[in-house]
Design a protein around this motif. Structure first.
Motif, PDB file in Angstrom:
ATOM      1  N   TYR A   7      46.878  44.794  39.871  1.00 37.04           N
ATOM      2  CA  TYR A   7      45.821  44.377  40.793  1.00 37.04           C
ATOM      3  C   TYR A   7      44.656  43.727  40.061  1.00 37.04           C
ATOM      4  O   TYR A   7      43.511  43.888  40.435  1.00 37.04           O
ATOM      5  CB  TYR A   7      45.319  45.596  41.584  1.00 37.04           C
ATOM      6  CG  TYR A   7      46.382  46.177  42.458  1.00 37.04           C
ATOM      7  CD1 TYR A   7      46.655  45.638  43.698  1.00 37.04           C
ATOM      8  CD2 TYR A   7      47.129  47.259  42.027  1.00 37.04           C
ATOM      9  CE1 TYR A   7      47.637  46.168  44.501  1.00 37.04           C
ATOM     10  CE2 TYR A   7      48.119  47.801  42.825  1.00 37.04           C
ATOM     11  CZ  TYR A   7      48.362  47.251  44.058  1.00 37.04           C
ATOM     12  OH  TYR A   7      49.339  47.773  44.846  1.00 37.04           O
ATOM     13  N   ARG A   8      44.938  42.971  39.016  1.00 41.30           N
ATOM     14  CA  ARG A   8      43.877  42.342  38.228  1.00 41.30           C
ATOM     15  C   ARG A   8      43.273  41.115  38.885  1.00 41.30           C
ATOM     16  O   ARG A   8      42.227  40.662  38.482  1.00 41.30           O
ATOM     17  CB  ARG A   8      44.415  41.945  36.850  1.00 41.30           C
ATOM     18  CG  ARG A   8      44.561  43.118  35.923  1.00 41.30           C
ATOM     19  CD  ARG A   8      44.956  42.646  34.583  1.00 41.30           C
ATOM     20  NE  ARG A   8      46.380  42.321  34.634  1.00 41.30           N
ATOM     21  CZ  ARG A   8      47.133  42.108  33.581  1.00 41.30           C
ATOM     22  NH1 ARG A   8      46.613  42.155  32.391  1.00 41.30           N
ATOM     23  NH2 ARG A   8      48.407  41.842  33.700  1.00 41.30           N
ATOM     24  N   GLY A   9      43.899  40.565  39.891  1.00 41.76           N
ATOM     25  CA  GLY A   9      43.413  39.333  40.507  1.00 41.76           C
ATOM     26  C   GLY A   9      42.089  39.513  41.231  1.00 41.76           C
ATOM     27  O   GLY A   9      41.799  40.547  41.816  1.00 41.76           O
ATOM     28  N   ALA A  10      41.276  38.487  41.186  1.00 43.72           N
ATOM     29  CA  ALA A  10      39.954  38.541  41.821  1.00 43.72           C
ATOM     30  C   ALA A  10      40.069  38.572  43.346  1.00 43.72           C
ATOM     31  O   ALA A  10      39.166  39.071  44.016  1.00 43.72           O
ATOM     32  CB  ALA A  10      39.126  37.345  41.380  1.00 43.72           C
ATOM     33  N   ASP A  11      41.160  38.049  43.897  1.00 43.34           N
ATOM     34  CA  ASP A  11      41.328  38.048  45.355  1.00 43.34           C
ATOM     35  C   ASP A  11      41.365  39.463  45.906  1.00 43.34           C
ATOM     36  O   ASP A  11      40.751  39.756  46.932  1.00 43.34           O
ATOM     37  CB  ASP A  11      42.615  37.312  45.741  1.00 43.34           C
ATOM     38  CG  ASP A  11      42.570  35.839  45.382  1.00 43.34           C
ATOM     39  OD1 ASP A  11      41.452  35.308  45.230  1.00 43.34           O
ATOM     40  OD2 ASP A  11      43.646  35.230  45.260  1.00 43.34           O
ATOM     41  N   PHE A  12      42.080  40.357  45.239  1.00 43.11           N
ATOM     42  CA  PHE A  12      42.177  41.735  45.704  1.00 43.11           C
ATOM     43  C   PHE A  12      40.826  42.429  45.620  1.00 43.11           C
ATOM     44  O   PHE A  12      40.434  43.145  46.526  1.00 43.11           O
ATOM     45  CB  PHE A  12      43.219  42.506  44.894  1.00 43.11           C
ATOM     46  CG  PHE A  12      43.305  43.948  45.284  1.00 43.11           C
ATOM     47  CD1 PHE A  12      43.867  44.318  46.492  1.00 43.11           C
ATOM     48  CD2 PHE A  12      42.804  44.936  44.460  1.00 43.11           C
ATOM     49  CE1 PHE A  12      43.940  45.647  46.872  1.00 43.11           C
ATOM     50  CE2 PHE A  12      42.863  46.263  44.820  1.00 43.11           C
ATOM     51  CZ  PHE A  12      43.438  46.617  46.032  1.00 43.11           C
ATOM     52  N   HIS A  13      40.102  42.201  44.534  1.00 42.44           N
ATOM     53  CA  HIS A  13      38.787  42.826  44.368  1.00 42.44           C
ATOM     54  C   HIS A  13      37.825  42.358  45.462  1.00 42.44           C
ATOM     55  O   HIS A  13      37.088  43.166  46.032  1.00 42.44           O
ATOM     56  CB  HIS A  13      38.199  42.495  42.987  1.00 42.44           C
ATOM     57  CG  HIS A  13      38.970  43.079  41.862  1.00 42.44           C
ATOM     58  ND1 HIS A  13      38.613  44.265  41.285  1.00 42.44           N
ATOM     59  CD2 HIS A  13      40.083  42.673  41.225  1.00 42.44           C
ATOM     60  CE1 HIS A  13      39.467  44.554  40.324  1.00 42.44           C
ATOM     61  NE2 HIS A  13      40.372  43.597  40.275  1.00 42.44           N
ATOM     62  N   GLU A  18      34.911  43.364  50.548  1.00 41.38           N
ATOM     63  CA  GLU A  18      34.480  42.853  51.850  1.00 41.38           C
ATOM     64  C   GLU A  18      35.056  43.662  53.017  1.00 41.38           C
ATOM     65  O   GLU A  18      34.349  43.948  53.982  1.00 41.38           O
ATOM     66  CB  GLU A  18      34.889  41.386  51.992  1.00 41.38           C
ATOM     67  CG  GLU A  18      34.096  40.451  51.099  1.00 41.38           C
ATOM     68  CD  GLU A  18      34.608  39.031  51.179  1.00 41.38           C
ATOM     69  OE1 GLU A  18      35.592  38.760  51.909  1.00 41.38           O
ATOM     70  OE2 GLU A  18      34.020  38.176  50.489  1.00 41.38           O
ATOM     71  N   ALA A  19      36.332  44.033  52.937  1.00 38.90           N
ATOM     72  CA  ALA A  19      36.982  44.700  54.063  1.00 38.90           C
ATOM     73  C   ALA A  19      36.644  46.185  54.148  1.00 38.90           C
ATOM     74  O   ALA A  19      36.488  46.721  55.241  1.00 38.90           O
ATOM     75  CB  ALA A  19      38.497  44.526  53.968  1.00 38.90           C
ATOM     76  N   THR A  20      36.526  46.845  53.002  1.00 33.62           N
ATOM     77  CA  THR A  20      36.345  48.290  53.023  1.00 33.62           C
ATOM     78  C   THR A  20      35.080  48.761  52.324  1.00 33.62           C
ATOM     79  O   THR A  20      34.720  49.927  52.460  1.00 33.62           O
ATOM     80  CB  THR A  20      37.543  48.988  52.358  1.00 33.62           C
ATOM     81  OG1 THR A  20      37.607  48.587  50.988  1.00 33.62           O
ATOM     82  CG2 THR A  20      38.841  48.641  53.053  1.00 33.62           C
ATOM     83  N   GLY A  21      34.430  47.904  51.558  1.00 36.49           N
ATOM     84  CA  GLY A  21      33.245  48.312  50.815  1.00 36.49           C
ATOM     85  C   GLY A  21      33.568  49.114  49.564  1.00 36.49           C
ATOM     86  O   GLY A  21      32.698  49.742  48.978  1.00 36.49           O
ATOM     87  N   ILE A  22      34.836  49.079  49.135  1.00 38.23           N
ATOM     88  CA  ILE A  22      35.274  49.844  47.963  1.00 38.23           C
ATOM     89  C   ILE A  22      35.246  48.943  46.730  1.00 38.23           C
ATOM     90  O   ILE A  22      35.704  47.808  46.773  1.00 38.23           O
ATOM     91  CB  ILE A  22      36.698  50.389  48.179  1.00 38.23           C
ATOM     92  CG1 ILE A  22      36.708  51.390  49.319  1.00 38.23           C
ATOM     93  CG2 ILE A  22      37.243  51.010  46.908  1.00 38.23           C
ATOM     94  CD1 ILE A  22      38.085  51.871  49.687  1.00 38.23           C
TER      95      ILE A  22
END
Length: 104
Positions: A7-13, A18-22
């Protein structure tokens, strides 16, 4: 939240924030995830450890093991909501099992 190196991609971060505030922290190995590396001809190759303890990596691996016991790596769901509910169900079962365990 801690995540594996996949999960290193910036898209997931960005999506998670934005979606969950995590905020997502990727747990990486000390060698960057590679068992070997290259070096220029004039420089000596860097030392790559064969084994190194990575902080918080065990949390990610342990969680995948719990999900694997409930057959969740075999994800045949078509909807993301169904997969999410299966994770909630697995973690609820784990919690209930721990709460009902007799005290030692």
């Amino acid at each position: 939240m801690w995540a594996d190196q996949g999960y290193r991609g910036a898209d997931f971060h960005t999506w998670a924030r934005e979606a969950t505030g995590i905020t997502v922290e990727v747990v990486q190995r000390h060698d960057g995830g590679f068992r070997s590396t290259w070096a220029r001809a004039e420089t000596p190759p860097p030392a790559v450890p064969t084994f190194a303890v990575v902080p918080r990596r065990w949390v990610v691996e342990r969680t995948f093991a719990w999900l694997g016991r409930c057959r969740l790596p075999k994800d045949y769901e078509y909807l993301r909501v169904c997969s999410e509910n299966a994770i909630y169900l697995t973690m609820a079962m784990l919690l209930m099992r721990r709460l009902t365990r007799p005290a030692r």
